[in-house]
Scaffold this active site. Structure first.
Site, PDB file in Angstrom:
ATOM      1  N   ARG A 164       0.827  -1.222   0.000  1.00 15.04           N
ATOM      2  CA  ARG A 164       0.000   0.000   0.000  1.00 15.04           C
ATOM      3  C   ARG A 164       0.860   1.272   0.000  1.00 15.04           C
ATOM      4  O   ARG A 164       0.540   2.265   0.659  1.00 15.04           O
ATOM      5  CB  ARG A 164      -0.938   0.027   1.219  1.00 15.04           C
ATOM      6  CG  ARG A 164      -1.999  -1.048   1.218  1.00 15.04           C
ATOM      7  CD  ARG A 164      -2.965  -0.859   0.060  1.00 15.04           C
ATOM      8  NE  ARG A 164      -4.171  -1.637   0.259  1.00 15.04           N
ATOM      9  CZ  ARG A 164      -4.322  -2.897  -0.159  1.00 15.04           C
ATOM     10  NH1 ARG A 164      -3.346  -3.501  -0.821  1.00 15.04           N
ATOM     11  NH2 ARG A 164      -5.450  -3.536   0.057  1.00 15.04           N
ATOM     12  N   SER A 236     -10.942  -0.818   2.757  1.00  9.37           N
ATOM     13  CA  SER A 236     -10.208  -0.893   4.023  1.00  9.37           C
ATOM     14  C   SER A 236      -9.899   0.527   4.485  1.00  9.37           C
ATOM     15  O   SER A 236      -9.264   1.279   3.756  1.00  9.37           O
ATOM     16  CB  SER A 236      -8.875  -1.609   3.836  1.00  9.37           C
ATOM     17  OG  SER A 236      -9.067  -2.867   3.277  1.00  9.37           O
ATOM     18  N   GLU A 332      -5.506   3.962   5.837  1.00 13.73           N
ATOM     19  CA  GLU A 332      -5.043   3.755   4.474  1.00 13.73           C
ATOM     20  C   GLU A 332      -5.618   4.862   3.585  1.00 13.73           C
ATOM     21  O   GLU A 332      -5.069   5.219   2.550  1.00 13.73           O
ATOM     22  CB  GLU A 332      -5.567   2.396   3.981  1.00 13.73           C
ATOM     23  CG  GLU A 332      -5.028   1.988   2.653  1.00 13.73           C
ATOM     24  CD  GLU A 332      -5.900   0.972   1.969  1.00 13.73           C
ATOM     25  OE1 GLU A 332      -6.723   1.379   1.134  1.00 13.73           O
ATOM     26  OE2 GLU A 332      -5.760  -0.198   2.259  1.00 13.73           O
TER      27      GLU A 332
END
Ligand code: EPU
Length: 336
Positions: A164, A236, A332
């Site tokens: 990520r 997420s 995130e």
């Protein structure tokens, strides 16, 4: 072509569906449009590159210009032995590209089916799911450097991809706008079925064809993740935390079933969804926001939520996980 939309609502431009506004949205479909936008006297001082709005939380009015690529071309650029180089413009819907690749019989993106968002956003956070990441198929990225008013291309290695993460979240953050991405796909089968129940779901559908893998991934995602059209969310909300092996080993003594994903000899990744779930917050609701009841990693807008309410809930979740496990989890999602 450049479209300027002044004083524009953001509700339908962010998958959380929070009610915020932007001073201005500038849509463009040719990379040269960016030279025009940023070289004129009235070039935006404050700007942000907006993709599908699937990984963003607006907490206030955006007092600047949201720059939105809308070019949607997909072209085959080259064929080298077993590989095909495909170029997609930043405004292509990610899942349209995956569907196209599966129709063409090209391997590499199928595990990334149904991830919401645009092609231009994919390299930024190196989107990933079911054992694949965008970095596995990205060949090079084309971007516009706003300060220099110049176009550049960088190869996969220069993107510094990690879980990520990429150069676009670090050195190039706030400096560039991705205009297109090239991918290296494979003509021969390369099934990756080791994640969770994927191989079982693929077998049920008759074996590891591209179409069956795509359908299996879509079915798993639909069973766990909320549809943004029904419940606003950004997938997420937190990243899975990366910790030292010693930390995970200690936790494992107490929590035998805790999922652990080894990354190297020293580091491993824990499942933030599991931690939130075991902290007792799965399905928890507070006002207009909540923790999704089928995947605790996802925060949802139950209707009419503001960005600030989501942030409050996120803090509560972070605090609960820290209290119970001593682990810090980080968002995130981009918070603006
Ligand atoms: N788990 C729980 N309770 C929960 C959620 C998860 O116990 O509420 C457990 C699961 O049973 C499993 C483990 O935690 O043992 C991992 O869960 P899952 O397979 O659902 O994946 P994840 O680590 O929670 C990541 C990605 C997802 C991606 C899935 C599948 C991140 C931040 N998220 O989630 O990506 O779809 O793996 O590969 O890495 C996204 O980025 O928006 C996203 C949805």
């Amino acid at each position: 072509m450049i479209n300027i939309l002044k004083n524009h609502p953001l509700r339908d431009l962010n998958s959380f569906h929070v009610e915020e506004w932007a001073d201005c949205i500038i849509e463009f479909n040719q990379k040269e449009d960016l030279n025009t936008i940023f070289s004129q006297d009235k070039a935006p001082q404050k700007w942000f590159a907006l993709g599908g709005g699937n990984n963003i939380l607006f907490t206030q009015r955006f007092e600047g210009a949201l720059i939105k690529p809308i070019g949607k071309e997909i072209t085959i650029k080259a064929q080298i032995d077993d590989c095909v180089i495909v170029k997609a413009e930043a405004g292509v819907e990610w899942d349209d590209l995956v569907a196209w690749s599966v129709e063409q019989g090209l391997w590499g993106m199928e595990n990334l089916s149904l991830i919401p968002g645009s092609v231009g956003a994919a390299p930024v956070q190196n989107i990933g799911a079911y054992g694949s990441e965008a970095k596995d198929v990205i060949e090079r990225v084309h971007y516009f450097d706003v300060e220099e008013c110049k176009h550049h291309t960088i190869g996969n290695a220069e993107c510094h991809f990690a879980y990520r993460d990429s150069i676009f979240k670090r050195e190039l953050k706030g400096k560039v706008i991705i205009t297109s991405v090239e991918f290296r796909l494979n003509k021969s089968p390369h099934p990756k079925l080791s994640y969770g129940d994927l191989s079982k779901e693929v077998e049920v559908r008759g074996g590891s064809t591209l179409k069956n893998i795509r359908e299996a991934v879509c079915a798993i995602r639909r069973s766990k993740l909320p549809d943004t059209a029904v419940l606003g969310n950004a997938g997420s909300f937190f990243k899975n935390p990366i910790v030292n092996k010693s930390v995970s080993e200690e936790l494992k003594h107490t929590y035998e079933n805790m999922p652990i994903y080894p990354l190297s000899d020293e580091k491993c990744k824990l499942a933030a969804g599991w931690l939130i779930d075991k902290a007792g917050l799965k399905g928890y609701q507070k006002g207009n926001v909540g923790v999704h009841d089928r995947q605790a990693l996802v925060l949802v807008n139950l209707g009419g939520a503001t960005g600030a309410e989501v942030i409050d809930l996120a803090h509560e979740v972070q605090h609960a996980v820290k209290e119970k496990f001593g682990i810090e989890i980080e968002p995130e999602v981009n918070i603006l």
